[in-house]
Scaffold this active site. Structure first.
Site, PDB file in Angstrom:
ATOM      1  N   GLY A 123       0.826  -1.196   0.000  1.00 55.99           N
ATOM      2  CA  GLY A 123       0.000   0.000   0.000  1.00 55.99           C
ATOM      3  C   GLY A 123       0.858   1.243   0.000  1.00 55.99           C
ATOM      4  N   SER A 131       2.710   4.747   1.073  1.00 60.39           N
ATOM      5  CA  SER A 131       3.426   5.108   2.288  1.00 60.39           C
ATOM      6  C   SER A 131       2.515   5.850   3.252  1.00 60.39           C
ATOM      7  CB  SER A 131       4.632   5.981   1.923  1.00 60.39           C
ATOM      8  OG  SER A 131       5.355   6.353   3.080  1.00 60.39           O
ATOM      9  N   GLY A 159      -0.311   2.628   7.044  1.00 59.08           N
ATOM     10  CA  GLY A 159      -0.382   1.863   8.281  1.00 59.08           C
ATOM     11  C   GLY A 159       0.103   0.435   8.182  1.00 59.08           C
ATOM     12  N   SER A 180       3.133  -0.830   8.755  1.00 62.26           N
ATOM     13  CA  SER A 180       3.964  -1.180   9.905  1.00 62.26           C
ATOM     14  C   SER A 180       3.127  -1.335  11.169  1.00 62.26           C
ATOM     15  CB  SER A 180       5.047  -0.116  10.121  1.00 62.26           C
ATOM     16  OG  SER A 180       5.933  -0.064   9.015  1.00 62.26           O
ATOM     17  N   ASP A 203       9.122  -2.490   5.714  1.00 59.66           N
ATOM     18  CA  ASP A 203       9.486  -1.380   4.841  1.00 59.66           C
ATOM     19  C   ASP A 203      10.083  -1.866   3.518  1.00 59.66           C
ATOM     20  OD1 ASP A 203       9.589   1.306   4.140  1.00 59.66           O
ATOM     21  OD2 ASP A 203      11.681   1.467   4.747  1.00 59.66           O
ATOM     22  N   GLU A 247      10.086   0.864  11.669  1.00 58.27           N
ATOM     23  CA  GLU A 247       9.829   2.280  11.892  1.00 58.27           C
ATOM     24  C   GLU A 247       8.322   2.492  12.012  1.00 58.27           C
ATOM     25  OE1 GLU A 247      10.120   6.656   9.736  1.00 58.27           O
ATOM     26  OE2 GLU A 247      10.851   4.866   8.696  1.00 58.27           O
ATOM     27  N   ARG A 253     -17.674  -8.526  -2.488  1.00 57.44           N
ATOM     28  CA  ARG A 253     -18.555  -8.839  -1.371  1.00 57.44           C
ATOM     29  C   ARG A 253     -18.619 -10.337  -1.100  1.00 57.44           C
ATOM     30  NH1 ARG A 253     -22.225  -4.656  -0.351  1.00 57.44           N
ATOM     31  NH2 ARG A 253     -22.880  -5.961   1.399  1.00 57.44           N
TER      32      ARG A 253
END
Length: 335
Positions: free
Chosen positions: A166, A168, A171, A173, A190, A215, A256
Site C-alpha cells: 500500500g 506510504s 499503516g 507497519s 518497509d 519504523e 462482497r
C-alpha cells in the site's frame, strides 16, 4: 507497490568455496595453488565434461563449474600418460572457472600442473557426486536467482506469508506490529527482498541493514527481536499472498463474496491479491488473520464462496420463499 530489480554479480571462486564450506557444509580441499583465477562463475548450471575429455568440444560449456566424478577420473586413469595429458588438455585450453573432483577422486601431479599453468583452480571433496552436485547447484541457484526490493511488510500469519502493501503512511507497519503482538512473526518491514526460487516460488527476507527493525510513525525505531524475542521473527518466509491496503473510496466497488480479487505479479510469478479498504475503526489486523485462515482453507480444498453459491443454487431450485432459520428447533438450553 514499488519494486527495484537487482542482478546478482559474478561469483568469485574464493567466495564460492567459502560459502560451500561455511554455509553448505561441503568440505573442499584445494589441490593446487592459483592466485588469480582467470574466470569467475557466471551461471548456476554445472557440467560433467565426459565428452570433452573424449575429444568432442564443439558443445563444451566450459564457462560452468566442471565436476569430475568416478566416470571421468576412471576414464583418465585408464589412458596412458600421453593420452591422459591430451584428454585433459581438451579442458585446460578453455577458461574454466574451476574443477571439483567428487567422491574422493583426485588428479595426478601432471594434470594438476596443467591446471595450474592454465590458471584453473582444482578442488576435491569426499562427498558422493550426486550429493555434492545437489549442494553446489542449490548454492549457485540461490546466488543467481532474480530478486527485487519490494516496498511493504512481510509477516508470517498462521504459517502463511502475507505481504502487506500500500502507499506510504497507510499503516502497514502498525498492522504488522499488531500482528506481532497477537503472536505472529515479522520477516521484514518497509523493504522486503523477494527472491524467485524455481519457477513459481518467491522467498522474502529483510535487508542486511534493517533486518528486524521497524519504523512506526510517531514512535520511531522499534527492535522487534529485542523487544518481543526470537519467537516474534523469521529470517525468511515464502511470499504467498498480497494484502493491498488502500484508502476506502465510495466510488470503488469492492468484492462482497470472493475474498481473493485478482493477482499481483512479482518477478513473473502471479500472487493472489486481496484488496482491503481502510476506514476508521476497521480492525485490519483481524482481517489479515481471516485472510490467512481463508487461504489455508482454500489450500486444503474448502472454498467458502463455492459452498455459499451451492447453497444458494439449492434454495433457488427448491423454490422456497424467504429466508428460514438455520436450525429446525431451539433446544431447552436458552443461553
Amino acid at each position: 507497490m514499488s519494486e527495484a530489480t537487482s542482478n546478482a554479480p559474478a561469483l568469485s571462486i574464493d567466495t564460492f568455496v567459502a560459502r560451500l564450506r561455511e554455509r553448505a557444509d561441503l568440505p573442499l580441499t584445494s589441490l593446487n595453488s592459483v592466485n588469480a583465477p582467470c574466470a569467475s562463475i557466471q551461471e548456476d548450471h554445472l557440467h560433467r565434461p565426459g565428452l570433452a575429455l573424449a575429444g568432442y568440444i564443439d558443445l563444451f560449456t566450459y564457462q560452468r563449474v566442471q565436476i569430475l566424478g568416478n566416470t571421468e577420473t576412471r576414464y583418465l586413469r585408464h589412458l596412458d600418460a600421453q593420452a591422459r595429458r591430451e584428454a585433459f588438455g581438451n579442458l585446460t585450453q578453455f577458461a574454466i572457472p574451476c574443477i571439483i573432483c567428487t567422491a574422493g577422486n583426485t588428479l595426478g601431479s601432471a594434470l594438476l600442473d596443467m591446471a595450474t599453468d592454465a590458471c584453473i583452480p582444482v578442488f576435491q571433496t569426499d562427498t558422493p557426486t550426486v550429493e555434492a552436485m545437489a549442494t553446489i547447484r542449490s548454492l549457485l541457484v540461490d546466488h543467481f536467482a532474480p530478486q527485487k526490493a519490494v516496498h511493504g511488510s512481510l509477516v508470517d500469519v498462521y504459517g502463511v506469508g502475507l505481504l502487506l502493501s500500500g502507499p506510504s503512511g497507510i499503516g502497514k507497519s502498525e498492522v504488522a506490529l499488531d500482528l506481532i503482538e497477537r503472536g505472529h512473526r515479522l520477516v521484514a518491514d518497509d523493504v522486503v527482498m523477494v527472491t524467485r526460487r524455481d519457477s513459481s516460488i518467491l522467498m522474502g527476507a529483510g535487508t542486511d541493514l534493517v533486518q528486524h527493525f521497524m519504523e512506526v510513525r510517531g514512535l520511531g525505531l522499534v527492535d522487534i527481536r529485542a523487544m518481543f524475542g526470537i519467537r516474534a521473527i523469521r529470517f525468511q518466509k515464502r511470499v504467498e499472498l498480497v494484502v493491498q491496503m488502500e484508502m476506502a473510496d465510495a466510488n470503488t466497488a469492492y468484492t462482497r463474496i470472493d475474498m481473493v480479487e485478482g493477482t499481483h505479479e512479482i518477478l513473473g510469478v502471479p500472487l493472489p491479491r486481496v484488496r482491503v479498504p481502510i476506514t476508521p475503526g476497521k480492525s485490519v489486523t483481524v482481517i489479515c488473520e481471516v485472510i490467512a485462515m481463508n487461504y489455508l482453507l482454500r489450500h486444503y480444498g474448502y472454498n467458502p464462496k463455492e459452498v455459499f453459491q451451492q447453497r444458494l443454487r439449492d434454495q433457488i431450485q427448491s423454490k422456497r420463499g424467504g429466508p428460514r432459520r438455520g436450525i429446525h428447533y431451539f433446544e431447552q438450553d436458552y443461553e
